[in-house]
Motif scaffolding. Structure first.
Motif, PDB file in Angstrom:
ATOM      1  N   HIS A 226      49.669  44.809  72.385  1.00 30.47           N
ATOM      2  CA  HIS A 226      50.991  45.106  71.841  1.00 30.47           C
ATOM      3  C   HIS A 226      52.081  44.917  72.890  1.00 30.47           C
ATOM      4  O   HIS A 226      53.228  44.594  72.559  1.00 30.47           O
TER       5      HIS A 226
ATOM      6  N   SER B 102      51.263  52.470  66.406  1.00 27.52           N
ATOM      7  CA  SER B 102      51.166  53.921  66.424  1.00 27.52           C
ATOM      8  C   SER B 102      49.703  54.350  66.370  1.00 27.52           C
ATOM      9  O   SER B 102      48.864  53.665  65.783  1.00 27.52           O
TER      10      SER B 102
ATOM     11  N   THR C  22      53.592  41.402  67.307  1.00 25.46           N
ATOM     12  CA  THR C  22      53.554  42.814  66.933  1.00 25.46           C
ATOM     13  C   THR C  22      54.921  43.441  67.170  1.00 25.46           C
ATOM     14  O   THR C  22      55.565  43.187  68.186  1.00 25.46           O
ATOM     15  N   GLU C  23      55.354  44.262  66.218  1.00 24.48           N
ATOM     16  CA  GLU C  23      56.666  44.898  66.318  1.00 24.48           C
ATOM     17  C   GLU C  23      56.570  46.394  66.575  1.00 24.48           C
ATOM     18  O   GLU C  23      57.483  46.983  67.163  1.00 24.48           O
ATOM     19  N   SER C  24      55.515  47.026  66.104  1.00 21.01           N
ATOM     20  CA  SER C  24      55.340  48.457  66.361  1.00 21.01           C
ATOM     21  C   SER C  24      53.858  48.798  66.363  1.00 21.01           C
ATOM     22  O   SER C  24      53.042  48.107  65.745  1.00 21.01           O
TER      23      SER C  24
ATOM     24  N   GLU D 161      52.541  47.035  62.870  1.00 18.03           N
ATOM     25  CA  GLU D 161      53.438  46.227  62.047  1.00 18.03           C
ATOM     26  C   GLU D 161      53.711  44.932  62.810  1.00 18.03           C
ATOM     27  O   GLU D 161      54.066  44.968  63.991  1.00 18.03           O
TER      28      GLU D 161
END
Length: 222
Positions: A166, A193, A189-191, A209
């Motif tokens: 990430h 968790s 990849t943007e986020s 995401e």
């Protein structure tokens, strides 16, 4: 790099598929059927080269068409040389190993059209300019996995590997049937968790995401 496909096919009988499916249903409330490519009816085909029969793996054809809206299957982020940010804010190249994504993973895909509408007296005139990027939601549960590479067997090791991918400053090469069917070879990849799974201390939920990415060749630019 690790040959994950051979590893998956040779060990498919050792994975408790029912447990994984029930776990996904419990955590994500999945009601539609799911499938595992390469785990059922794994076959090879004979091809002829220069008059000699050679046994080859079926790349993606042997996996059934996905059912319903939710599906999960084997896919991985391809290793290689990627840029990352160092502590001074400078981009530096770093070498990554392939990352086989956790088995209990589901992927959702969404792709809008780029449409321009002009209002008229009797409605609108639509002009379709093209297609947007794929929006990709990857959700799953990280489990201990002794068939992953030796550095990615525990939950903590898999979490660390996912986090490092990430942090890459650029797009990541991805491989797997779910992505190949949609002609997606790279993602950004943007986020990311991580969330604990209630009552299961040896597991961890994760969510990514991302959007699709592809190389563009620009010509005739003044």
């Amino acid at each position: 790099m690790t040959d994950f496909k051979a590893n998956i096919s040779s060990n498919r009988g050792a994975i408790d598929i029912g447990y994984v499916g029930n776990l996904l249903s419990e955590v994500y409330h999945v009601e539609t059927p799911v499938y595992l490519p390469w785990f059922f009816d794994y076959k090879k085909k004979l091809s002829v080269y220069a008059g000699v029969e050679v046994e080859e793996e079926l790349e993606y054809e042997n996996a059934p068409v996905r059912y319903g809206q939710k599906s999960y299957g084997a896919f991985w982020l391809k290793g290689g040389k990627y840029n990352i940010w160092d502590y001074t804010g400078k981009l530096i190249p770093n070498e990554f190993n392939d990352l086989l994504m956790p088995l209990a993973t589901m992927v959702d895909f969404d792709r809008p059209k780029v449409v321009s509408k002009t209002t008229t007296n009797s409605g609108t005139v639509k002009e379709i300019y093209g297609l947007g990027d794929w929006t990709i939601s990857i959700n799953g549960i990280i489990l201990p996995d002794k068939y992953n590479p030796y550095t990615q067997q525990t939950v903590a090791e898999q979490m660390e590997a996912i986090q490092k991918f990430h942090e890459i400053a650029g797009s990541i090469e991805v491989e797997g049937q779910l992505f190949a069917q949609r002609k997606i070879s790279r993602i950004v990849t943007e986020s990311l968790s991580f969330k604990p799974v209630q009552g299961r201390p040896n597991m961890m939920q994760y969510s990514i995401e991302a959007v699709s990415d592809e190389d563009l060749l620009l010509t005739d630019i003044l």
